[in-house]
Design a protein around this motif. Structure first.
Motif, short mmCIF file in Angstrom:
data_model
loop_
_atom_site.label_atom_id
_atom_site.label_comp_id
_atom_site.label_asym_id
_atom_site.label_seq_id
_atom_site.Cartn_x
_atom_site.Cartn_y
_atom_site.Cartn_z
N LYS A 197 0.85 -1.29 0.07
CA LYS A 197 0.01 0.04 -0.16
C LYS A 197 0.79 1.32 -0.18
N GLY A 198 2.15 0.94 0.03
CA GLY A 198 3.01 2.37 0.12
C GLY A 198 3.03 2.85 1.55
N GLY A 199 3.23 4.20 1.52
CA GLY A 199 3.43 4.73 2.78
C GLY A 199 4.94 5.05 3.39
N LEU A 200 5.37 5.34 4.34
CA LEU A 200 6.58 5.35 4.76
C LEU A 200 6.59 5.19 6.26
N PRO A 201 7.80 4.43 6.63
CA PRO A 201 7.87 4.20 8.19
C PRO A 201 7.79 5.33 8.84
N PRO A 202 7.60 5.20 10.15
CA PRO A 202 7.58 6.27 10.78
C PRO A 202 9.10 6.99 11.35
N GLN A 203 9.09 8.13 11.79
CA GLN A 203 10.62 8.55 11.91
C GLN A 203 11.22 7.73 13.30
N THR A 204 10.43 7.24 14.01
CA THR A 204 10.99 6.33 15.17
C THR A 204 11.23 4.74 14.75
N ALA A 205 11.30 4.39 13.45
CA ALA A 205 11.50 3.12 13.11
C ALA A 205 13.00 2.90 13.02
N LEU A 206 13.42 1.54 13.35
CA LEU A 206 14.73 1.05 13.14
C LEU A 206 15.19 1.37 11.63
N MET A 207 16.30 1.89 11.30
CA MET A 207 16.54 1.88 9.66
C MET A 207 17.12 0.44 9.44
#
Length: 278
Positions: A8-18
């Motif tokens: 569905k796309g989107g982006l991981p949150p800024q708090t997610a591990l890279m």
């Protein structure tokens, strides 16, 4: 079958591990479902209200026979001129929503599990006439003619209408939904669905000339890719070059299913692209 995973796309949150599971090696590439973000989508000339993830393309020294797109066509979107490449054949496999498809004037409605073979040179069009997105895989390969062998014709079917064929001596734990008869030499590629029941395995390291694209539609497993065992789940993509060893153990609680591409039924090239002669 409980369904087909579609990103569905989107982006991981800024708090997610890279740190994720993505890997690119000389023998294989592994693209986990977390890589299907908005920032790596593309648009295509001749298509409206459509975006895609281009997950495989011919690359010198890697896999050279096919490309694979994960398509998302929004309401009202589609194309009257979808294929720009002369000589390209294609397969569409639906994962979500509904899509109107016309092949040489013959109209079809595709839903989840819908499958269409699009021969080189046919005139085809697609449109999403519904109010929700249509999501599907589009596999493309230049058709390779063979002396005395007629070109294949278009056809439309569904994963839900074809019974999987169990591999010998597996007790039905490993089976393949074959959309094309393996003995039909008109076809130089197969795009099938492979199903493992819990505990099913590929009991040896397959090492062969066929290139593969494997998109996980459902479930999870551990997959042997060259020298590495990799955990895979619905939404992940595996891209294998020729002769990359592979094996599988379906370790999840339910069926493990993937869409599989491979090139078949043609001589090895000795001259030109893919060969050493001139």
């Amino acid at each position: 079958m409980t369904g087909y995973y579609a990103p569905k796309g989107g982006l991981p949150p800024q708090t997610a591990l890279m740190t994720q599971r993505a890997v690119f090696t000389d023998a294989y590439a592994f693209i986990p479902k977390g890589c299907f973000s908005d920032i790596v989508t593309s648009n295509l000339p001749g298509w409206t209200n459509t975006r895609l993830w281009l997950i495989a393309r011919p690359m010198s020294g890697f896999s050279e026979t096919f490309s694979q797109y994960v398509m998302e066509v929004g309401p009202g979107g589609g194309s009257d001129t979808p294929e720009p490449e002369t000589g390209a054949q294609g397969v569409i496999f639906m994962t979500e929503g509904e899509l109107w498809l016309s092949i040489d004037g013959q109209e079809h409605d595709l839903g989840p599990g819908g499958y269409a073979y699009l021969p080189a040179g046919c005139a085809w069009r697609v449109k999403n006439a519904k109010t929700s997105p249509a999501r599907f895989h589009w596999v493309r390969k230049l058709y390779e003619t063979a002396p005395g062998v007629a070109a294949p014709e278009a056809f439309v079917t569904s994963d839900r209408d074809i019974s999987p064929i169990a591999m010998p001596d597996t007790g039905g734990r490993w089976a393949t939904t074959r959309f094309v008869d393996p003995g039909d030499l008109r076809h130089d590629m197969h795009v099938n669905v492979v199903t493992f029941q819990p505990g099913g395995v590929i009991p040896f390291e397959e090492t062969h000339v066929m290139e593969h694209g494997l998109y996980v539609l459902e479930g999870k497993a551990v997959y042997k890719l060259n020298q590495d065992w990799v955990e895979v789940e619905a939404g992940d993509f595996m891209w294998l070059r020729a002769y990359c060893p592979q094996a599988c153990y379906a370790a999840g609680p339910g069926p493990f299913r993937y869409l599989l591409y491979k090139d078949v039924n043609r001589h090895a090239r000795l001259r030109g692209v893919g060969g050493f002669g001139r």
